[in-house]
Design a protein around this motif. Structure first.
Motif, mmCIF file in Angstrom:
data_model
loop_
_atom_site.group_PDB
_atom_site.id
_atom_site.type_symbol
_atom_site.label_atom_id
_atom_site.label_comp_id
_atom_site.label_asym_id
_atom_site.label_seq_id
_atom_site.Cartn_x
_atom_site.Cartn_y
_atom_site.Cartn_z
ATOM 1 N N GLU A 44 26.082 31.831 0.705
ATOM 2 C CA GLU A 44 26.177 32.248 2.102
ATOM 3 C C GLU A 44 25.798 31.127 3.067
ATOM 4 O O GLU A 44 25.849 31.307 4.279
ATOM 5 C CB GLU A 44 25.273 33.465 2.356
ATOM 6 N N GLN A 45 25.394 29.980 2.507
ATOM 7 C CA GLN A 45 24.986 28.807 3.281
ATOM 8 C C GLN A 45 23.827 29.103 4.221
ATOM 9 O O GLN A 45 23.815 28.689 5.377
ATOM 10 C CB GLN A 45 26.179 28.226 4.034
ATOM 11 N N THR A 46 22.837 29.837 3.682
ATOM 12 C CA THR A 46 21.664 30.160 4.498
ATOM 13 C C THR A 46 20.364 29.646 3.872
ATOM 14 O O THR A 46 19.286 30.081 4.264
ATOM 15 C CB THR A 46 21.552 31.685 4.725
ATOM 16 N N LEU A 47 20.475 28.721 2.918
ATOM 17 C CA LEU A 47 19.272 28.147 2.309
ATOM 18 C C LEU A 47 18.611 27.168 3.274
ATOM 19 O O LEU A 47 19.281 26.348 3.890
ATOM 20 C CB LEU A 47 19.625 27.347 1.045
ATOM 21 N N ASN A 48 17.281 27.231 3.366
ATOM 22 C CA ASN A 48 16.580 26.182 4.097
ATOM 23 C C ASN A 48 16.250 25.065 3.104
ATOM 24 O O ASN A 48 16.535 25.188 1.905
ATOM 25 C CB ASN A 48 15.335 26.736 4.806
ATOM 26 N N ALA A 49 15.671 23.998 3.566
ATOM 27 C CA ALA A 49 15.410 22.826 2.709
ATOM 28 C C ALA A 49 14.463 23.167 1.555
ATOM 29 O O ALA A 49 14.677 22.719 0.424
ATOM 30 C CB ALA A 49 14.829 21.690 3.542
ATOM 31 N N GLU A 50 13.458 23.950 1.812
ATOM 32 C CA GLU A 50 12.506 24.328 0.761
ATOM 33 C C GLU A 50 13.186 25.174 -0.310
ATOM 34 O O GLU A 50 12.970 24.973 -1.510
ATOM 35 C CB GLU A 50 11.330 25.095 1.367
ATOM 36 N N GLU A 56 17.191 23.765 -6.888
ATOM 37 C CA GLU A 56 17.457 22.593 -7.726
ATOM 38 C C GLU A 56 16.526 22.558 -8.928
ATOM 39 O O GLU A 56 16.947 22.204 -10.036
ATOM 40 C CB GLU A 56 17.324 21.302 -6.916
ATOM 41 N N HIS A 57 15.277 22.945 -8.734
ATOM 42 C CA HIS A 57 14.332 23.012 -9.857
ATOM 43 C C HIS A 57 14.769 24.068 -10.873
ATOM 44 O O HIS A 57 14.700 23.841 -12.082
ATOM 45 C CB HIS A 57 12.911 23.292 -9.369
#
Length: 77
Positions: A44-50, A56-57
């Protein structure tokens, strides 16, 4: 490519340590839910950087566990 070798070494070590337990491992329900939620948010392209870093982890651990489970299955066979 050299940095990929460490994943193979770790996967082989873990698989030799406890192959039956490795094959039986599943993430907790809460962890799976969090992973699914992060994947959905990425779509949904709503991820923040954290959250992107957290995801990724998860992807890296998933990759390592796939390698470990393959090697564990070979150990048992």
């Amino acid at each position: 490519m050299e940095n990929i070798k460490i994943y193979d070494e770790v996967a082989t070590f873990l698989a030799q340590s406890a192959p039956v337990q490795i094959l039986a491992y599943r993430p907790s329900e809460a962890t799976q839910h969090r992973f699914d939620d992060l994947v959905w948010k990425k779509k949904e392209q709503t991820l923040n950087a954290e959250e992107a870093s957290e995801l990724e982890h998860y992807f890296m651990l998933e990759h390592i566990f796939r390698l470990v489970k393959i090697r564990a299955a070979i150990q048992i066979a």
